[in-house]
Design a protein around this motif. Structure first.
Motif, PDB file in Angstrom:
ATOM      1  N   HIS A  87      42.966  49.416  43.530  1.00 20.25           N
ATOM      2  CA  HIS A  87      42.080  50.446  42.999  1.00 20.25           C
ATOM      3  C   HIS A  87      40.831  49.862  42.351  1.00 20.25           C
ATOM      4  N   GLY A  88      40.607  48.552  42.515  1.00 13.48           N
ATOM      5  CA  GLY A  88      39.375  47.914  42.080  1.00 13.48           C
ATOM      6  C   GLY A  88      39.121  47.983  40.588  1.00 13.48           C
ATOM      7  N   HIS A  89      40.151  47.761  39.788  1.00  9.96           N
ATOM      8  CA  HIS A  89      40.000  47.794  38.333  1.00  9.96           C
ATOM      9  C   HIS A  89      39.189  46.586  37.863  1.00  9.96           C
ATOM     10  N   ASP A  90      38.340  46.812  36.886  1.00 11.66           N
ATOM     11  CA  ASP A  90      37.510  45.729  36.356  1.00 11.66           C
ATOM     12  C   ASP A  90      38.321  44.933  35.334  1.00 11.66           C
ATOM     13  N   CYS A  91      39.148  44.018  35.852  1.00  7.27           N
ATOM     14  CA  CYS A  91      39.994  43.202  34.990  1.00  7.27           C
ATOM     15  C   CYS A  91      40.255  41.874  35.697  1.00  7.27           C
ATOM     16  N   PRO A  92      40.874  40.909  35.024  1.00 13.75           N
ATOM     17  CA  PRO A  92      41.121  39.605  35.659  1.00 13.75           C
ATOM     18  C   PRO A  92      42.066  39.654  36.865  1.00 13.75           C
ATOM     19  N   LEU A  93      42.884  40.707  36.986  1.00 15.18           N
ATOM     20  CA  LEU A  93      43.796  40.772  38.125  1.00 15.18           C
ATOM     21  C   LEU A  93      43.083  41.172  39.414  1.00 15.18           C
ATOM     22  N   TYR A  94      41.890  41.758  39.293  1.00 14.55           N
ATOM     23  CA  TYR A  94      41.158  42.168  40.493  1.00 14.55           C
ATOM     24  C   TYR A  94      40.200  41.063  40.912  1.00 14.55           C
ATOM     25  N   ARG A  95      40.386  40.619  42.131  1.00 15.17           N
ATOM     26  CA  ARG A  95      39.476  39.634  42.715  1.00 15.17           C
ATOM     27  C   ARG A  95      39.374  39.971  44.195  1.00 15.17           C
ATOM     28  N   LEU A  96      38.147  40.154  44.659  1.00 13.88           N
ATOM     29  CA  LEU A  96      37.926  40.458  46.067  1.00 13.88           C
ATOM     30  C   LEU A  96      38.296  39.232  46.892  1.00 13.88           C
ATOM     31  N   PRO A  97      39.120  39.400  47.923  1.00 18.41           N
ATOM     32  CA  PRO A  97      39.509  38.240  48.743  1.00 18.41           C
ATOM     33  C   PRO A  97      38.300  37.573  49.388  1.00 18.41           C
ATOM     34  N   LYS A  98      38.384  36.279  49.566  1.00 20.35           N
ATOM     35  CA  LYS A  98      37.288  35.540  50.188  1.00 20.35           C
ATOM     36  C   LYS A  98      37.286  35.716  51.693  1.00 20.35           C
ATOM     37  N   THR A  99      38.436  36.036  52.277  1.00 22.79           N
ATOM     38  CA  THR A  99      38.484  36.288  53.714  1.00 22.79           C
ATOM     39  C   THR A  99      38.239  37.780  53.942  1.00 22.79           C
ATOM     40  N   HIS A 100      37.355  38.086  54.828  1.00 22.00           N
ATOM     41  CA  HIS A 100      37.000  39.461  55.192  1.00 22.00           C
ATOM     42  C   HIS A 100      36.554  40.294  53.990  1.00 22.00           C
ATOM     43  N   ASN A 111      39.270  53.657  48.456  1.00 25.45           N
ATOM     44  CA  ASN A 111      40.363  53.995  47.542  1.00 25.45           C
ATOM     45  C   ASN A 111      39.814  54.602  46.247  1.00 25.45           C
ATOM     46  N   GLN A 112      38.753  54.001  45.711  1.00 18.78           N
ATOM     47  CA  GLN A 112      38.166  54.500  44.470  1.00 18.78           C
ATOM     48  C   GLN A 112      37.569  55.899  44.660  1.00 18.78           C
TER      49      GLN A 112
END
Length: 167
Positions: A87-100, A111-112
């Protein structure tokens, strides 16, 4: 109640130094098929915590928009349990993958947008909403997890109206 903990799992395969995806399409498909959309550990933990605090609920609701949430019809309240990545939360657990990154960025944005649309439909129907984020419970000490669940139970029982941005 048993706390939720994430344990780092030792890698069974050697990491390749090459850039990009190291999994075959079949391996990636098998990995993604194991990702659960409902009844995740986090959702079950929240549901058990609410039940232990004397609150009874329904899951989802055929007549309500969206899916996978906890409905408390007696209180006219709905609880969403969101994973920070999905859900793209602005926190340390959210990191956009480097692949694709284009694919994942678009998927998370969709989703958002869907979350916002469903929340607005529920608000327009007279429901009050609360979101529980993965980062508020994952790797937290048991006393903090209990405090989050207590705060959620207090919000449900209260006559406070409106929507909370979440815990």
């Amino acid at each position: 109640m048993t706390p939720i903990r994430s344990r780092p799992r030792p890698s069974r395969r050697r990491r390749r130094p090459e850039v990009g995806c190291s999994l075959t399409p079949e391996q990636r498909s098998a990995q993604m098929s194991r990702t659960r959309g409902a009844n995740t550990k986090l959702e079950v933990f929240v549901r058990k915590g609410l039940h232990a605090r004397g609150l009874r609920y329904r899951l989802g609701g055929a007549e309500l928009p969206g899916r996978t949430y906890i409905v408390l019809p007696n209180y006219r309240k709905v609880v969403f349990v969101h994973g920070c990545f999905w859900h793209g939360h602005d926190c340390p657990l959210y990191r956009l993958p480097k692949t694709h990154p284009d694919f994942w960025g678009a998927k998370i944005r969709k989703n958002q947008e869907m979350d916002a649309r469903v929340e607005q439909q529920l608000r327009n129907s007279g429901w009050h909403l609360m979101s529980i984020w993965e980062c508020s419970l994952r790797n937290a000490k048991e006393i903090i997890q209990a405090a989050v669940l207590d705060e959620l139970a207090d919000w449900i029982r209260s006559r406070r109206t409106g929507t909370s941005d979440g815990i």
